[in-house]
Enzyme design. Structure first.
Site, PDB file in Angstrom:
ATOM      1  NE  ARG A  40      16.002  16.345 -35.476  1.00 20.61           N
ATOM      2  CZ  ARG A  40      17.152  16.700 -36.041  1.00 20.61           C
ATOM      3  NH1 ARG A  40      17.748  15.906 -36.896  1.00 20.61           N
ATOM      4  NH2 ARG A  40      17.728  17.848 -35.740  1.00 20.61           N
TER       5      ARG A  40
ATOM      6  CB  THR B   8      19.835  -0.262  -4.528  1.00 23.15           C
ATOM      7  OG1 THR B   8      19.218   0.550  -5.529  1.00 23.15           O
ATOM      8  CG2 THR B   8      21.175  -0.753  -5.046  1.00 23.15           C
TER       9      THR B   8
ATOM     10  CB  CYS C 186      12.043   5.360  -9.351  1.00 25.21           C
ATOM     11  SG  CYS C 186      10.601   4.734  -8.479  1.00 25.21           S
ATOM     12  CG  PHE C 187      14.877   8.884 -12.082  1.00 28.28           C
ATOM     13  CD1 PHE C 187      13.807   8.123 -12.509  1.00 28.28           C
ATOM     14  CD2 PHE C 187      14.902  10.222 -12.438  1.00 28.28           C
ATOM     15  CE1 PHE C 187      12.784   8.672 -13.275  1.00 28.28           C
ATOM     16  CE2 PHE C 187      13.900  10.786 -13.204  1.00 28.28           C
ATOM     17  CZ  PHE C 187      12.835  10.017 -13.612  1.00 28.28           C
TER      18      PHE C 187
ATOM     19  CG  ASN D 146      12.190   5.048 -14.146  1.00 23.36           C
ATOM     20  OD1 ASN D 146      11.399   5.839 -14.657  1.00 23.36           O
ATOM     21  ND2 ASN D 146      11.931   4.436 -13.007  1.00 23.36           N
TER      22      ASN D 146
ATOM     23  CB  ALA E  75      -0.908  -0.020   1.229  1.00 27.71           C
ATOM     24  N   GLY E  76       1.803   1.313  -0.953  1.00 25.00           N
ATOM     25  CA  GLY E  76       2.724   2.445  -0.991  1.00 25.00           C
ATOM     26  C   GLY E  76       2.341   3.491  -2.020  1.00 25.00           C
TER      27      GLY E  76
HETATM   28  P1  NAI Z   1       6.645   1.897  -1.042  1.00 21.08           P
HETATM   29  O1  NAI Z   1       7.847   1.611  -0.220  1.00 21.08           O
HETATM   30  O2  NAI Z   1       5.982   3.220  -0.930  1.00 21.08           O
HETATM   31  O3  NAI Z   1       5.525   0.785  -0.794  1.00 21.08           O
HETATM   32  C1  NAI Z   1       5.773  -0.565  -0.754  1.00 21.08           C
HETATM   33  C2  NAI Z   1       4.904  -1.158   0.340  1.00 21.08           C
HETATM   34  O4  NAI Z   1       4.977  -2.589   0.254  1.00 21.08           O
HETATM   35  C3  NAI Z   1       5.337  -0.799   1.760  1.00 21.08           C
HETATM   36  O5  NAI Z   1       4.270  -0.150   2.432  1.00 21.08           O
HETATM   37  C4  NAI Z   1       5.683  -2.150   2.404  1.00 21.08           C
HETATM   38  O6  NAI Z   1       5.335  -2.214   3.782  1.00 21.08           O
HETATM   39  C5  NAI Z   1       4.846  -3.086   1.575  1.00 21.08           C
HETATM   40  N1  NAI Z   1       5.266  -4.482   1.598  1.00 21.08           N
HETATM   41  C6  NAI Z   1       6.507  -4.993   1.420  1.00 21.08           C
HETATM   42  N2  NAI Z   1       6.457  -6.351   1.479  1.00 21.08           N
HETATM   43  C7  NAI Z   1       5.164  -6.693   1.698  1.00 21.08           C
HETATM   44  C8  NAI Z   1       4.477  -7.933   1.848  1.00 21.08           C
HETATM   45  N3  NAI Z   1       5.103  -9.115   1.768  1.00 21.08           N
HETATM   46  N4  NAI Z   1       3.143  -7.913   2.090  1.00 21.08           N
HETATM   47  C9  NAI Z   1       2.481  -6.741   2.177  1.00 21.08           C
HETATM   48  N5  NAI Z   1       3.068  -5.528   2.039  1.00 21.08           N
HETATM   49  C10 NAI Z   1       4.411  -5.511   1.787  1.00 21.08           C
HETATM   50  O7  NAI Z   1       7.097   1.629  -2.556  1.00 21.08           O
HETATM   51  P2  NAI Z   1       6.530   2.343  -3.856  1.00 21.08           P
HETATM   52  O8  NAI Z   1       7.161   3.670  -4.024  1.00 21.08           O
HETATM   53  O9  NAI Z   1       5.051   2.215  -3.888  1.00 21.08           O
HETATM   54  O10 NAI Z   1       7.148   1.415  -4.987  1.00 21.08           O
HETATM   55  C11 NAI Z   1       6.665   0.092  -5.199  1.00 21.08           C
HETATM   56  C12 NAI Z   1       7.273  -0.415  -6.497  1.00 21.08           C
HETATM   57  O11 NAI Z   1       6.822   0.395  -7.576  1.00 21.08           O
HETATM   58  C13 NAI Z   1       8.801  -0.348  -6.533  1.00 21.08           C
HETATM   59  O12 NAI Z   1       9.271  -1.452  -7.253  1.00 21.08           O
HETATM   60  C14 NAI Z   1       9.082   0.938  -7.294  1.00 21.08           C
HETATM   61  O13 NAI Z   1      10.304   0.898  -7.968  1.00 21.08           O
HETATM   62  C15 NAI Z   1       7.922   0.957  -8.287  1.00 21.08           C
HETATM   63  N6  NAI Z   1       7.551   2.287  -8.752  1.00 21.08           N
HETATM   64  C16 NAI Z   1       7.505   3.340  -7.877  1.00 21.08           C
HETATM   65  C17 NAI Z   1       7.120   4.600  -8.324  1.00 21.08           C
HETATM   66  C18 NAI Z   1       7.104   5.759  -7.397  1.00 21.08           C
HETATM   67  O14 NAI Z   1       6.947   6.885  -7.897  1.00 21.08           O
HETATM   68  N7  NAI Z   1       7.246   5.600  -6.096  1.00 21.08           N
HETATM   69  C19 NAI Z   1       6.742   4.831  -9.737  1.00 21.08           C
HETATM   70  C20 NAI Z   1       6.743   3.640 -10.537  1.00 21.08           C
HETATM   71  C21 NAI Z   1       7.161   2.426 -10.056  1.00 21.08           C
END
Ligand code: NAI
Length: 400
Positions: free
Chosen positions: A282, A115, A298-299, A246, A34-35
């Site tokens: 272009r 990472t 991310c980047f 990215n 739920a991020g």
């Molecule tokens: P975040 O850190 O905000 O959220 C991830 C959530 O997953 C955390 O709340 C964590 O407690 C939860 N979690 C981890 N393991 C779990 C499990 N086994 N069961 C239930 N919950 C669990 O991360 P965010 O920023 O949402 O990124 C998520 C993915 O999306 C990453 O791979 C990121 O690279 C990608 N991403 C992120 C963007 C951004 O702008 N933040 C944009 C596009 C992609």
């Protein structure tokens, strides 16, 4: 869905007959994580598909409590209004992962992929332990067939690892299809990006069942996104495309930042140069603003992910090429801090400096990898006294 064990893969023909292709049937989605991605993405899906039940789960009880409160765990323009309308209608936030997995037809894995900070690939490779844990949870819990969608940004071939984990740990008779559906939203404009994305990318197996799973996920997006914007590819192309997108964005920022240094040394104006260059159709005018360098979660991580991939493939010149994007970013941050010191007569020791803005960019409270952090560290090391203000970032997060 049937429980035909087709090499661990489901056949979806019966699910079509059972009505999951029908808009009015009860289709259920679970999102693990739920991020910044899971929350906003599911809010848009639930608001655009009122007949689909969407449950977002997280291991963090605090995060789920915040999603269920008046103080959401993250700031995103427009998000709060949407959440208020649909929360507990067809959008639910819960810590009951088991229930959400069991009742779901489709499961997004949207957990963090930082990472690695230990062992092999330390500082370069993506840490996939949260993705693996989510896959294991699904396999141990699911009692019916599922479409599992990797929404997290992962290295090429991660879907194969997820498949192996699911297949090895699955309950008898349960089958899975694994899709790649990377997210391209940018923090600060997540709602706009989700409502009108440039494209939605779905990668899957080039098999009848793979195509049916792609069709099912595509059907969800087609509720509000024109079909021609939904691009389907094989799984590896989809996984790699996210890293490349990215990397290209980060590269644009590093490119214009190198030019900012040339401008400072020559009397040219970087904004005038950027405008002149960006008017070339272009090249285009996006991501051509010189800055203190890119930040955010991310980047840097995704460029390192690409570098690690190139190194693993023994493509050293490719790895070195992309490594420069990060080196320039580090250099720009240091150069900026150094310029402050120089402009304050060579010393900031004991001087009060105001830092306006601590998040990695505007319209977000996210401070992950923010350039402000790096600049502040340089100035503190020089003995400066910093007064930091950001209307979105709580004091505790600044002191982390
Ligand atoms: P975040 O850190 O905000 O959220 C991830 C959530 O997953 C955390 O709340 C964590 O407690 C939860 N979690 C981890 N393991 C779990 C499990 N086994 N069961 C239930 N919950 C669990 O991360 P965010 O920023 O949402 O990124 C998520 C993915 O999306 C990453 O791979 C990121 O690279 C990608 N991403 C992120 C963007 C951004 O702008 N933040 C944009 C596009 C992609």
């Amino acid at each position: 869905m049937t429980s035909n064990d087709n090499d661990g893969m489901p056949t979806f023909s019966d699910s079509e007959k059972n009505g999951h292709g029908d808009e009015h049937s009860t289709f259920r989605i679970c999102c693990i994580g739920a991020g910044y991605v899971g929350g906003p993405t599911c809010a848009i899906i639930a608001s655009k598909c009122p007949h689909i039940k969407v449950t977002v789960v997280d291991v963090s009880a605090d995060r789920i409590a915040a999603w269920n409160s008046d103080h959401l765990p993250l700031f995103e323009p427009g998000l709060e209004d949407i959440i208020k309308k649909i929360r507990n209608r067809n959008l639910f936030f819960s810590t009951d992962t088991k229930k959400a997995i069991q009742e779901a037809d489709l499961i997004f894995i949207s957990v963090n992929t930082p990472t690695k900070s230990y062992g092999f690939g330390n500082g370069r490779a993506p840490d996939l332990r949260y993705v693996e844990e989510a896959a294991r949870q699904i396999a141990h819990t699911a009692t019916s067939n599922k479409i599992v969608v990797e929404k997290s940004t992962v290295p090429v071939n991660a879907a194969e690892s997820i498949k192996t984990i699911l297949k090895t740990n699955k309950q008898p008779g349960v089958c899975y299809q694994v899709l790649s559906n990377p997210e391209f939203l940018a923090e600060g404009s997540a709602i706009r990006d989700l409502l009108a994305p440039d494209r939605v990318l779905i990668g899957g197996d080039e098999s009848i069942d793979g195509e049916l799973a792609i069709k099912k996920l595509s059907w969800v997006y087609e509720h509000w996104i024109p079909k021609e914007r939904i691009l389907t590819t094989n799984t590896w192309s989809s996984e790699l495309s996210k890293l490349v997108a990215n990397a290209f964005l980060a590269q644009r920022i590093s490119s214009i930042n190198t030019i900012s240094a040339v401008c400072e040394a020559t009397g040219a104006s970087v904004s005038e140069v950027a405008k002149a260059v960006g008017l070339d159709s272009r090249i285009g005018n996006q991501f051509l603003h010189a800055s203190v360098g890119f930040g955010g979660s991310c980047f840097q991580k995704d460029v390192y992910n690409l570098i690690y991939l190139a190194e693993s493939l023994k493509l050293e010149p490719v790895a070195q090429y992309w490594l420069q994007v990060i080196k320039i970013n580090d250099w720009q941050r240091e150069r900026f801090a150094h310029m402050i010191v120089q402009n304050l007569f060579g010393s900031v020791s004991g001087k009060k400096i105001a830092i306006l803005g601590f998040a990695f960019k505007k319209d977000t409270a996210d401070t992950r990898e923010s350039s402000s952090i790096y600049v502040c560290r340089y100035l503190l090391a020089e003995g400066a006294s910093l007064h930091i203000y950001d209307p979105k970032v709580p004091v505790q997060r600044i002191f982390l």
